[in-house]
Scaffold this active site. Structure first.
Site, mmCIF file in Angstrom:
data_model
loop_
_atom_site.group_PDB
_atom_site.id
_atom_site.type_symbol
_atom_site.label_atom_id
_atom_site.label_comp_id
_atom_site.label_asym_id
_atom_site.label_seq_id
_atom_site.Cartn_x
_atom_site.Cartn_y
_atom_site.Cartn_z
ATOM 1 N N LYS A 11 43.319 35.967 42.140
ATOM 2 C CA LYS A 11 43.082 34.676 41.488
ATOM 3 C C LYS A 11 44.047 34.479 40.322
ATOM 4 O O LYS A 11 44.595 35.453 39.791
ATOM 5 C CB LYS A 11 41.641 34.544 40.990
ATOM 6 C CG LYS A 11 41.263 35.475 39.842
ATOM 7 C CD LYS A 11 41.316 34.771 38.478
ATOM 8 C CE LYS A 11 41.016 35.664 37.303
ATOM 9 N NZ LYS A 11 42.097 36.235 36.585
ATOM 10 N N ASP A 141 34.719 38.565 36.313
ATOM 11 C CA ASP A 141 35.483 37.777 37.310
ATOM 12 C C ASP A 141 34.929 37.902 38.724
ATOM 13 O O ASP A 141 35.340 37.176 39.619
ATOM 14 C CB ASP A 141 36.914 38.342 37.429
ATOM 15 C CG ASP A 141 37.786 37.914 36.290
ATOM 16 O OD1 ASP A 141 37.415 36.976 35.596
ATOM 17 O OD2 ASP A 141 38.856 38.542 36.130
#
Ligand code: C5P
Length: 316
Positions: A11, A141
């Site tokens: 990401k 995350d």
């Protein structure tokens, strides 16, 4: 029992704003997180014993309990003791394509894939919110890495609000293999330098979150306005990381001279990305910046934004 092969994408942060301190010692954040196509592959299968095994050929990836993938498997064994007693341990093979310690959530994404893989292997039938709760225990995350796409993340980063998915934007990633940035150091240094501007009460935190939900960047994402997106990306951690690591600052400046949509450090770095209109522009940008900086420690990847998180590649 089946074995599963999963893809675990990296990401980037299109937006990372630090709003304040949290009672748990972490920071209150508002982020826009975005999956990219650059991904690891994980093969998850039963082990012949009660042990958890992690295999990875990459020299910088630990295979012991310090690996987040290992810790994800340990968590599943602890929480689902009956299934663990029944089915035994887990063997995890990681094909590492995402640069390590890069600010790209490679380890987090691997952990998310392990949660999904074990859920499938042990036929636990966990819901997405149940998987997200387990993921949040392992790292801020990791809940995002499960579903991926494009999302606003608040709290520690674990509270997610999906927004219009973005794709069709190419990117060049660049990372120095001789620089590593400690994430705790980056946040602590930010606190030392900027805590005067921290928001402290719940109403103000909620107001900041609401402002980001209706911000020009979120509108640009909804309208897929690539030029505006490139102009509006933001990462507060750049304020402490770029002055401390001049090569990372120089890399960002080199990208900024190119015909790109925008450039930004991802997470706590040291990876810097450049958003590009097309694959051809991404390839040209990589060539030019590589020639300009002539740094043997600088590695490049050309990839694309992606609309999904963990996906099953094969069942055996
Ligand atoms: O949760 P994760 O393991 O990714 O966090 C790594 C470090 O980053 C934490 O130990 C903390 O120092 C910092 N951090 C923070 N606030 C957050 C997320 C991370 O201060 N919301």
């Amino acid at each position: 029992m089946h074995s599963y092969s999963l893809t675990a994408p990296a990401k980037i942060n299109l937006y990372l704003e630090i709003i304040g301190d949290r009672p748990d010692g972490f920071h209150e954040l508002v982020m826009i997180l975005q999956s990219i196509e650059l991904a690891d592959r994980l093969d998850i299968q039963p082990s012949d014993t009660q042990n958890i095994y992690v295999y990875c050929e990459h020299p910088q990836v630990p295979t012991d309990e310090t690996n987040l993938a290992y810790r994800a498997a340990r968590l599943m064994c602890d929480v689902f003791g009956d299934a663990y007693a029944n089915y035994g341990g887990v063997s995890i093979r990681i094909e590492k394509n995402i640069p390590v310690a890069a600010g790209l959530a490679g380890g987090s994404s691997n952990a998310a894939a392990v949660l999904v893989g074990i859920d499938l292997m042990w036929k636990l039938g966990l819901t997405q919110p149940e998987l997200q709760d387990l993921a949040a225990k392992l790292g801020s995350d990791i809940p995002f890495c499960l579903a991926g796409g494009t999302a606003i993340a608040t709290g520690r980063g674990e509270k997610l609000a999906p927004i219009e998915d973005l794709d069709n934007i190419w990117l060049v990633l660049a990372k120095h293999d001789n620089i590593s940035v400690s994430t705790p150091w980056a946040y602590q240094t930010y606190r030392q330098q900027y805590s005067d501007s921290y928001v402290r009460d719940v109403t103000s935190i909620n107001n900041r979150n609401a402002q980001v939900h209706s911000s020009p960047l979120v509108k640009a994402i909804a309208h897929k306005n690539k030029v505006e997106i490139g102009k509006l990306i933001r990462n507060d951690l750049e304020k402490v990381v770029l002055p401390r690591y001049p090569q990372v600052a120089a890399l960002k400046s080199a990208f900024a001279t190119q015909d790109i949509l925008g450039t930004m450090m991802s997470g706590s770095g040291p990876t810097v990305f450049a958003l590009c209109e097309s694959e051809a522009k991404a390839i040209a940008t990589r060539r030019q910046v590589k020639n300009q900086l002539q740094d043997p420690h600088l590695n490049f990847w050309v990839t694309k934004l992606a609309t999904s998180g963990i996906q099953i590649l094969a069942t055996n």
